[in-house]
Design an enzyme around this catalytic site. Sequence first.
Site, mmCIF file in Angstrom:
data_model
loop_
_atom_site.group_PDB
_atom_site.id
_atom_site.type_symbol
_atom_site.label_atom_id
_atom_site.label_comp_id
_atom_site.label_asym_id
_atom_site.label_seq_id
_atom_site.Cartn_x
_atom_site.Cartn_y
_atom_site.Cartn_z
ATOM 1 N N GLU A 1 0.829 -1.213 0.000
ATOM 2 C CA GLU A 1 0.000 0.000 0.000
ATOM 3 C C GLU A 1 0.857 1.254 0.000
ATOM 4 O O GLU A 1 1.875 1.308 0.700
ATOM 5 C CB GLU A 1 -0.888 -0.029 1.255
ATOM 6 C CG GLU A 1 -2.242 0.577 1.048
ATOM 7 C CD GLU A 1 -3.099 -0.272 0.120
ATOM 8 O OE1 GLU A 1 -3.147 0.057 -1.085
ATOM 9 O OE2 GLU A 1 -3.721 -1.232 0.586
ATOM 10 N N ASP B 1 2.742 2.534 -4.951
ATOM 11 C CA ASP B 1 2.595 2.489 -6.416
ATOM 12 C C ASP B 1 2.932 3.812 -7.099
ATOM 13 O O ASP B 1 2.920 3.873 -8.321
ATOM 14 C CB ASP B 1 1.185 2.015 -6.814
ATOM 15 C CG ASP B 1 0.095 3.014 -6.501
ATOM 16 O OD1 ASP B 1 0.280 3.864 -5.604
ATOM 17 O OD2 ASP B 1 -0.959 2.951 -7.160
ATOM 18 N N SER C 1 -13.852 2.394 -6.664
ATOM 19 C CA SER C 1 -15.104 2.630 -7.382
ATOM 20 C C SER C 1 -14.863 3.563 -8.570
ATOM 21 O O SER C 1 -15.429 3.371 -9.642
ATOM 22 C CB SER C 1 -16.163 3.198 -6.445
ATOM 23 O OG SER C 1 -15.686 4.348 -5.789
ATOM 24 N N SER C 2 -14.004 4.554 -8.420
ATOM 25 C CA SER C 2 -13.798 5.492 -9.530
ATOM 26 C C SER C 2 -12.970 4.877 -10.648
ATOM 27 O O SER C 2 -13.311 5.003 -11.823
ATOM 28 C CB SER C 2 -13.187 6.799 -9.029
ATOM 29 O OG SER C 2 -12.077 6.551 -8.219
ATOM 30 N N ASP D 1 -4.662 0.918 -9.066
ATOM 31 C CA ASP D 1 -6.096 0.635 -9.170
ATOM 32 C C ASP D 1 -6.487 0.348 -10.615
ATOM 33 O O ASP D 1 -7.242 -0.591 -10.902
ATOM 34 C CB ASP D 1 -6.910 1.834 -8.656
ATOM 35 C CG ASP D 1 -6.564 2.180 -7.221
ATOM 36 O OD1 ASP D 1 -5.925 1.352 -6.548
ATOM 37 O OD2 ASP D 1 -6.927 3.286 -6.787
ATOM 38 N N TYR E 1 -3.646 12.608 0.732
ATOM 39 C CA TYR E 1 -3.000 11.694 -0.225
ATOM 40 C C TYR E 1 -1.884 12.437 -0.954
ATOM 41 O O TYR E 1 -0.751 11.967 -1.051
ATOM 42 C CB TYR E 1 -4.042 11.160 -1.216
ATOM 43 C CG TYR E 1 -3.496 10.136 -2.172
ATOM 44 C CD1 TYR E 1 -3.575 8.782 -1.890
ATOM 45 C CD2 TYR E 1 -2.869 10.521 -3.360
ATOM 46 C CE1 TYR E 1 -3.062 7.833 -2.763
ATOM 47 C CE2 TYR E 1 -2.348 9.590 -4.234
ATOM 48 C CZ TYR E 1 -2.454 8.245 -3.935
ATOM 49 O OH TYR E 1 -1.932 7.321 -4.797
HETATM 50 C C1 GLA Z 1 -5.335 4.841 -3.843
HETATM 51 C C2 GLA Z 1 -4.630 5.233 -5.136
HETATM 52 C C3 GLA Z 1 -3.627 4.159 -5.553
HETATM 53 C C4 GLA Z 1 -2.701 3.787 -4.397
HETATM 54 C C5 GLA Z 1 -3.499 3.510 -3.137
HETATM 55 C C6 GLA Z 1 -2.606 3.286 -1.947
HETATM 56 O O1 GLA Z 1 -6.129 3.714 -4.069
HETATM 57 O O2 GLA Z 1 -5.552 5.436 -6.166
HETATM 58 O O3 GLA Z 1 -2.896 4.594 -6.653
HETATM 59 O O4 GLA Z 1 -1.741 4.784 -4.192
HETATM 60 O O5 GLA Z 1 -4.389 4.572 -2.826
HETATM 61 O O6 GLA Z 1 -1.859 2.131 -2.104
#
Ligand code: GLA
Length: 377
Positions: free
Chosen positions: A34, A37, A124-125, A169, A219
């Site tokens: 997590e 990425d 979801s997005s 994602d 984020y």
């Molecule tokens: C969200 C982001 C991903 C990733 C996760 C954390 O889902 O869209 O790209 O960074 O958080 O792992």
Amino acid sequence: MTSATQVADLFTGEFGAPPDGVWSAPGRVNLIGEHTDYTGGLAMPFAINQRAWIAARPRTDGIVRAVAHGRGAASASLHEVSRGRPAGWLGYLAGAAWVVEGANGGGWDLALASDVPIGGGLSSSASITCAALLAMDDLSSSGHGRQELAGLAQRVEHEVIGIPCGIMDQTASLRCTRDHLLALDTRTLDVVQVPWRAEGLALLVTDTRAPHVLADGQYADRRRQCEEATVTLGIPQLRDATLAMIEEAGPLLTADQAACVRHVVSENGRVIAARTLLEQGRTDEIGPLLTASHASLRDDFRVTVPQLDVAAKAALDAGALGARMTGGGFGGSTLTLVRGEDLDAVRTAIDSAFADHGFGAPAHFVTSPADGAARNA
Ligand code: GLA
């Protein structure tokens, strides 16, 4: 409302003629890896059964008209698309058309339905954008590969929605396969399909329904701290960091930056360790890695909220093998690995812990790796 026929009917009801086809793309759960990425790191997501469905037909006047189940109809010109516009769910659809065709494209009639919980940290997005892009790619015979489409979906988030997300994602939604985890190297974008062998075990997802407080700003803040630390350490990507580098850098890194690096380095290590166990068929031994991932996300990366911590702890106290938040954090869901016979006890323990803390009731579902995006009709 979750089938090809239903979304086709929604389309026909709105636009007076059937669509040219129906496509769908799944949400995802990340088993482990997590917040790695966007630093060239490792992740291991899998597709879930809940999907976004898109029925589509091309237009020629540069307009995207769309109807979303339960949300009514809306439209936008491709010329209007820009950061933050159009707002809401239409942004994902118009944004998809815009990254594929540009502002002078022909436009689309689209119907959307989804059963991926919104705000659950389950993509979801991304599932909406990926289903729309797959539809547009098929109908315009553009022939983009799956990873190219994932990159286009990420551009929608960056350039239209305004979220500086990584690539996990979108890659998961488009490249996952049934009964497999997707071992994803976000530096090379290489993937390996790792069989999910879990006889007697269950994966429980708990949507905490915690409000996503400040999610977007936080984020972006964590991502910025990772980027600043990468520059300070003088390495190509944070993927290249080691724990020794944190020591050597000393006060050159702020305490928060050092903590972010510690998370990324340790999390990449946990992904490798988990993959090794999975490939050896030792799935029941990955629990401690999941639990350690949660602790790192809570203490070092600082992206959990009380609901996530309470859900993970209650699950472990009730005998789960491992539990962690999954997705971006700041709300969203936990993933718990549990022996089948302990599933009910774990679910009940999470519910009572939520009640004791005065949290609203969470929503649970048991999951396993499902199909990636596909054309359905
Ligand atoms: C969200 C982001 C991903 C990733 C996760 C954390 O889902 O869209 O790209 O960074 O958080 O792992």
